[in-house]
Scaffold this motif. Sequence first.
Motif, mmCIF file in Angstrom:
data_model
loop_
_atom_site.group_PDB
_atom_site.id
_atom_site.type_symbol
_atom_site.label_atom_id
_atom_site.label_comp_id
_atom_site.label_asym_id
_atom_site.label_seq_id
_atom_site.Cartn_x
_atom_site.Cartn_y
_atom_site.Cartn_z
ATOM 1 N N PRO A 175 0.382 -65.601 -49.189
ATOM 2 C CA PRO A 175 0.734 -65.047 -47.882
ATOM 3 C C PRO A 175 2.228 -65.112 -47.594
ATOM 4 C CG PRO A 175 -0.231 -67.217 -47.616
ATOM 5 C CD PRO A 175 -0.356 -66.861 -49.072
ATOM 6 N N SER A 176 2.666 -64.145 -46.805
ATOM 7 C CA SER A 176 4.044 -64.131 -46.316
ATOM 8 C C SER A 176 4.099 -64.899 -45.001
ATOM 9 C CB SER A 176 4.489 -62.685 -46.075
ATOM 10 O OG SER A 176 3.726 -62.134 -44.998
ATOM 11 N N ALA A 177 5.291 -65.141 -44.523
ATOM 12 C CA ALA A 177 5.454 -65.803 -43.226
ATOM 13 C C ALA A 177 4.862 -64.939 -42.112
ATOM 14 C CB ALA A 177 6.927 -66.088 -42.964
ATOM 15 N N GLU A 178 4.974 -63.632 -42.258
ATOM 16 C CA GLU A 178 4.419 -62.733 -41.254
ATOM 17 C C GLU A 178 2.890 -62.843 -41.209
ATOM 18 O OE1 GLU A 178 6.829 -61.942 -43.481
ATOM 19 O OE2 GLU A 178 8.443 -61.822 -41.985
ATOM 20 N N GLN A 179 2.265 -62.937 -42.371
ATOM 21 C CA GLN A 179 0.806 -63.097 -42.410
ATOM 22 C C GLN A 179 0.384 -64.440 -41.820
ATOM 23 O OE1 GLN A 179 0.704 -62.254 -46.657
ATOM 24 N NE2 GLN A 179 -0.797 -60.624 -46.275
ATOM 25 N N LEU A 180 1.106 -65.499 -42.152
ATOM 26 C CA LEU A 180 0.797 -66.807 -41.571
ATOM 27 C C LEU A 180 0.938 -66.776 -40.049
ATOM 28 C CD1 LEU A 180 2.546 -69.384 -43.932
ATOM 29 C CD2 LEU A 180 0.106 -68.923 -43.704
ATOM 30 N N THR A 181 1.995 -66.134 -39.590
ATOM 31 C CA THR A 181 2.245 -66.067 -38.148
ATOM 32 C C THR A 181 1.151 -65.271 -37.453
ATOM 33 O OG1 THR A 181 4.615 -66.248 -38.576
ATOM 34 C CG2 THR A 181 3.960 -65.469 -36.386
ATOM 35 N N GLU A 182 0.725 -64.192 -38.055
ATOM 36 C CA GLU A 182 -0.369 -63.414 -37.461
ATOM 37 C C GLU A 182 -1.654 -64.233 -37.443
ATOM 38 O OE1 GLU A 182 -2.637 -60.804 -35.496
ATOM 39 O OE2 GLU A 182 -0.443 -60.849 -35.638
ATOM 40 N N GLY A 183 -1.906 -64.993 -38.485
ATOM 41 C CA GLY A 183 -3.065 -65.880 -38.493
ATOM 42 C C GLY A 183 -2.972 -66.912 -37.382
ATOM 43 N N LEU A 184 -1.784 -67.469 -37.182
ATOM 44 C CA LEU A 184 -1.585 -68.431 -36.104
ATOM 45 C C LEU A 184 -1.842 -67.777 -34.749
ATOM 46 C CD1 LEU A 184 -0.689 -71.222 -35.060
ATOM 47 C CD2 LEU A 184 1.676 -70.360 -35.120
ATOM 48 N N ARG A 185 -1.328 -66.565 -34.567
ATOM 49 C CA ARG A 185 -1.570 -65.848 -33.304
ATOM 50 C C ARG A 185 -3.068 -65.678 -33.052
ATOM 51 N NH1 ARG A 185 3.406 -63.470 -31.695
ATOM 52 N NH2 ARG A 185 4.717 -62.944 -33.457
ATOM 53 N N GLN A 186 -3.798 -65.343 -34.089
ATOM 54 C CA GLN A 186 -5.253 -65.160 -33.935
ATOM 55 C C GLN A 186 -5.935 -66.474 -33.563
ATOM 56 O OE1 GLN A 186 -6.892 -63.045 -37.320
ATOM 57 N NE2 GLN A 186 -5.234 -61.540 -37.250
ATOM 58 N N VAL A 187 -5.507 -67.585 -34.168
ATOM 59 C CA VAL A 187 -6.059 -68.889 -33.837
ATOM 60 C C VAL A 187 -5.759 -69.225 -32.377
ATOM 61 C CG1 VAL A 187 -5.867 -71.377 -34.270
ATOM 62 C CG2 VAL A 187 -6.069 -69.781 -36.196
ATOM 63 N N ILE A 188 -4.520 -69.016 -31.968
ATOM 64 C CA ILE A 188 -4.117 -69.303 -30.576
ATOM 65 C C ILE A 188 -4.940 -68.457 -29.611
ATOM 66 C CG2 ILE A 188 -2.253 -69.122 -28.888
ATOM 67 C CD1 ILE A 188 -0.331 -69.834 -31.251
ATOM 68 N N ASP A 189 -5.052 -67.149 -29.910
ATOM 69 C CA ASP A 189 -5.816 -66.246 -29.036
ATOM 70 C C ASP A 189 -7.264 -66.714 -28.912
ATOM 71 O OD1 ASP A 189 -3.586 -64.700 -28.594
ATOM 72 O OD2 ASP A 189 -4.173 -63.103 -30.000
ATOM 73 N N ALA A 190 -7.882 -67.054 -30.021
ATOM 74 C CA ALA A 190 -9.283 -67.484 -29.990
ATOM 75 C C ALA A 190 -9.436 -68.817 -29.245
ATOM 76 C CB ALA A 190 -9.823 -67.616 -31.408
ATOM 77 N N ALA A 191 -8.480 -69.730 -29.425
ATOM 78 C CA ALA A 191 -8.572 -71.045 -28.801
ATOM 79 C C ALA A 191 -8.295 -71.004 -27.298
ATOM 80 C CB ALA A 191 -7.595 -72.003 -29.466
ATOM 81 N N THR A 192 -7.569 -70.006 -26.845
ATOM 82 C CA THR A 192 -7.202 -69.950 -25.425
ATOM 83 C C THR A 192 -8.052 -68.971 -24.622
ATOM 84 O OG1 THR A 192 -5.443 -68.343 -25.929
ATOM 85 C CG2 THR A 192 -4.834 -70.694 -25.844
#
Length: 194
Positions: A175-192
Amino acid sequence: MGHREDLLEGAKRCLLAKGFVRTTARDIVKESGTNLASIGYHYGSKDALLAQAYVSLVEGMGDAFEGDGTAGISAEPGSVERFREVWSNIIGTMREPGSLWRLSMEIVVMGDQLPEVRDHLAVAQREAGRGLIPLLMGGREEDVLDETADTLGMFYVTLMTGLIAQWTFDAKTAPSAEQLTEGLRQVIDAATRK
């Protein structure tokens, strides 16, 4: 330099050229211009010396994590943008031919054959996490509490170890940093979400 420093520099060169398992005490002595007895005197054992050499190599990567020296890290500490910038810099170190990160995978795979090296590096993991926290969250390394190093720091170390494994195994699909960041965004969205 004295024998201690010569040994450390020689051990670093040997690690990068041969890895942990194939580096012998005689290789280090030849590379450093010292003698066999000096390894035991200064480091206790070849494995302890190799562990210290590896930690020193990783510490030398710290500046690369902050950028190439032209722009540095500009995003707000703790932000998703900062997360992307820092992981982009870290991934940049994995792209380099002969990256030292392959040594990490050697320890994971061969750790039972290198118990002293593994034990030294296991202790260093907490400090690695402690060092990653200020890069991503701001602040100073010396102010990071042990509890934070054991939670957030270990989260970052786990992410880094996974990245190292993926980049070592198949750099084309890592994965690239952009892919990791998008994954993090998805985790944050789901958790909030309520």
